[in-house]
Write an enzyme that holds these catalytic residues in place. Structure first.
Site, PDB file in Angstrom:
ATOM      1  N   ARG A   1      56.122  40.896  29.405  1.00 58.13           N
ATOM      2  CA  ARG A   1      57.143  41.896  29.728  1.00 58.13           C
ATOM      3  C   ARG A   1      58.361  41.770  28.816  1.00 58.13           C
ATOM      4  O   ARG A   1      59.025  42.770  28.505  1.00 58.13           O
ATOM      5  CB  ARG A   1      57.540  41.772  31.189  1.00 58.13           C
ATOM      6  CG  ARG A   1      56.437  42.217  32.155  1.00 58.13           C
ATOM      7  CD  ARG A   1      56.725  41.801  33.585  1.00 58.13           C
ATOM      8  NE  ARG A   1      58.003  42.311  34.047  1.00 58.13           N
ATOM      9  CZ  ARG A   1      58.627  41.860  35.126  1.00 58.13           C
ATOM     10  NH1 ARG A   1      58.084  40.884  35.850  1.00 58.13           N
ATOM     11  NH2 ARG A   1      59.787  42.382  35.487  1.00 58.13           N
TER      12      ARG A   1
ATOM     13  N   TYR B   1      45.811  40.582  28.479  1.00 54.61           N
ATOM     14  CA  TYR B   1      46.668  41.484  29.250  1.00 54.61           C
ATOM     15  C   TYR B   1      46.735  42.844  28.562  1.00 54.61           C
ATOM     16  O   TYR B   1      46.623  42.954  27.334  1.00 54.61           O
ATOM     17  CB  TYR B   1      48.088  40.924  29.373  1.00 54.61           C
ATOM     18  CG  TYR B   1      48.237  39.841  30.405  1.00 54.61           C
ATOM     19  CD1 TYR B   1      48.586  40.143  31.724  1.00 54.61           C
ATOM     20  CD2 TYR B   1      48.029  38.507  30.071  1.00 54.61           C
ATOM     21  CE1 TYR B   1      48.731  39.147  32.674  1.00 54.61           C
ATOM     22  CE2 TYR B   1      48.160  37.496  31.020  1.00 54.61           C
ATOM     23  CZ  TYR B   1      48.511  37.834  32.320  1.00 54.61           C
ATOM     24  OH  TYR B   1      48.641  36.846  33.259  1.00 54.61           O
TER      25      TYR B   1
ATOM     26  N   ARG C   1      48.689  33.424  37.704  1.00 58.34           N
ATOM     27  CA  ARG C   1      49.459  33.846  38.862  1.00 58.34           C
ATOM     28  C   ARG C   1      50.322  35.036  38.466  1.00 58.34           C
ATOM     29  O   ARG C   1      51.384  34.872  37.873  1.00 58.34           O
ATOM     30  CB  ARG C   1      50.326  32.692  39.378  1.00 58.34           C
ATOM     31  CG  ARG C   1      49.515  31.521  39.913  1.00 58.34           C
ATOM     32  CD  ARG C   1      50.396  30.395  40.400  1.00 58.34           C
ATOM     33  NE  ARG C   1      51.153  29.788  39.306  1.00 58.34           N
ATOM     34  CZ  ARG C   1      52.015  28.779  39.469  1.00 58.34           C
ATOM     35  NH1 ARG C   1      52.240  28.284  40.669  1.00 58.34           N
ATOM     36  NH2 ARG C   1      52.645  28.277  38.427  1.00 58.34           N
TER      37      ARG C   1
ATOM     38  N   ASP D   1      52.865  38.195  38.776  1.00 57.06           N
ATOM     39  CA  ASP D   1      54.110  38.406  39.511  1.00 57.06           C
ATOM     40  C   ASP D   1      54.010  39.603  40.457  1.00 57.06           C
ATOM     41  O   ASP D   1      53.059  40.386  40.404  1.00 57.06           O
ATOM     42  CB  ASP D   1      55.267  38.644  38.534  1.00 57.06           C
ATOM     43  CG  ASP D   1      55.683  37.393  37.792  1.00 57.06           C
ATOM     44  OD1 ASP D   1      55.407  36.289  38.289  1.00 57.06           O
ATOM     45  OD2 ASP D   1      56.287  37.524  36.711  1.00 57.06           O
TER      46      ASP D   1
END
Length: 260
Positions: free
Chosen positions: A202, A111, A50, A52
């Site tokens: 992040r 990622y 999921r 952001d």
């Protein structure tokens, strides 16, 4: 009900994240609305992760259950038609077994984070990178990143609202590459793990950017990790440079190549 796996690309800028939310535009909601144009009813799809608000995807994976058998190419084409003009595209679509699950069958997430070091504002990549106006040192960031690889308690690098049962995760890879761009340098962070905590990537990049800028030494990344304290984390970087780049499966439904 026939089940289909979908490989999905999207620009996250106009969405409030992946997960469906009442009254807000989301990627899940966009795809479910497109499915309802093909089979009029409520649809619920499940995804590998999921993302952001503002986070993009190069190869998100989700699955849907349909009432009738569809030719995969036709279902993919029909979904892409009904998704226009939203920045969402179904790149591949394959039939899978009833017990195959986009989230629970996955054994790896990958990622990519794009960080642009350039004084002039980004034009073509605006909204697709995190931009800073100062120089960065690749070697320092790589030295700091080395402390994060492996199995650790990542409490320092998880969001306070993270819903994961445990902060202990194994980071299999964190590789950083530097490349010249028009008027600056781009740094790409490639990360691979079975799963990630909320804001973990992040938080990593925000901390490593401080290392690359010379604001903290690489060994402070190890100190921050061992502190198991969110206050020890560097600033959490903005979402626009983050991409879900791929999902790994033991029995990859997309391994057979392009269905066309």
């Amino acid at each position: 009900m026939p089940r289909y796996a979908m490989k999905i690309e999207y620009n996250g800028a106009p969405f409030a994240g992946w997960q469906r939310q009442d009254g807000l535009p989301t990627v899940q909601g966009a795809i479910e609305n497109a499915l309802a144009k093909l089979e009029p009813r409520a649809h619920t799809i499940a995804a590998a992760g999921r993302t952001d608000s503002g986070v993009h995807a190069l190869a998100q994976v989700a699955h849907c259950d349909m009432e009738r058998d569809w030719v995969p190419e036709r279902l993919m084409g029909a979904l892409n038609f009904h998704l226009k003009p939203q920045p969402v595209a179904i790149l591949d679509l394959r039939p899978v077994a009833d017990d195959w699950h986009a989230r629970f069958s996955a054994h790896e997430r990958r990622y990519v984070f794009r960080l642009l070091s350039r004084r002039a504002p980004a034009t073509h990549d605006a909204g697709l990178v995190w931009q800073v106006g100062h120089e960065l040192d690749l070697g320092l960031m790589q030295a700091g990143a080395a402390h994060l690889i492996g199995r650790h308690d990542f409490t320092t690098f998880r969001a306070s609202q993270c819903q994961a049962d445990s902060p202990i995760k194994t980071l299999d890879a964190l590789r950083i590459e530097e490349m010249p761009t028009n008027g600056g340098r781009e740094y790409r962070f490639y990360l691979r793990a079975r799963s990630f905590l909320h804001n973990q990537v992040r938080s990593f990049v925000g901390t490593l950017e401080r290392v690359g800028a010379g604001a903290m030494p690489p060994e402070n990344v190890k100190t921050a990790l061992e502190a198991r304290d969110r206050a020890a984390c560097g600033p959490v970087c903005p979402p626009q440079g983050l991409y879900l780049a791929g999902v790994g499966y033991a029995d990859d439904p997309f391994a057979g190549g392009d269905p066309r």
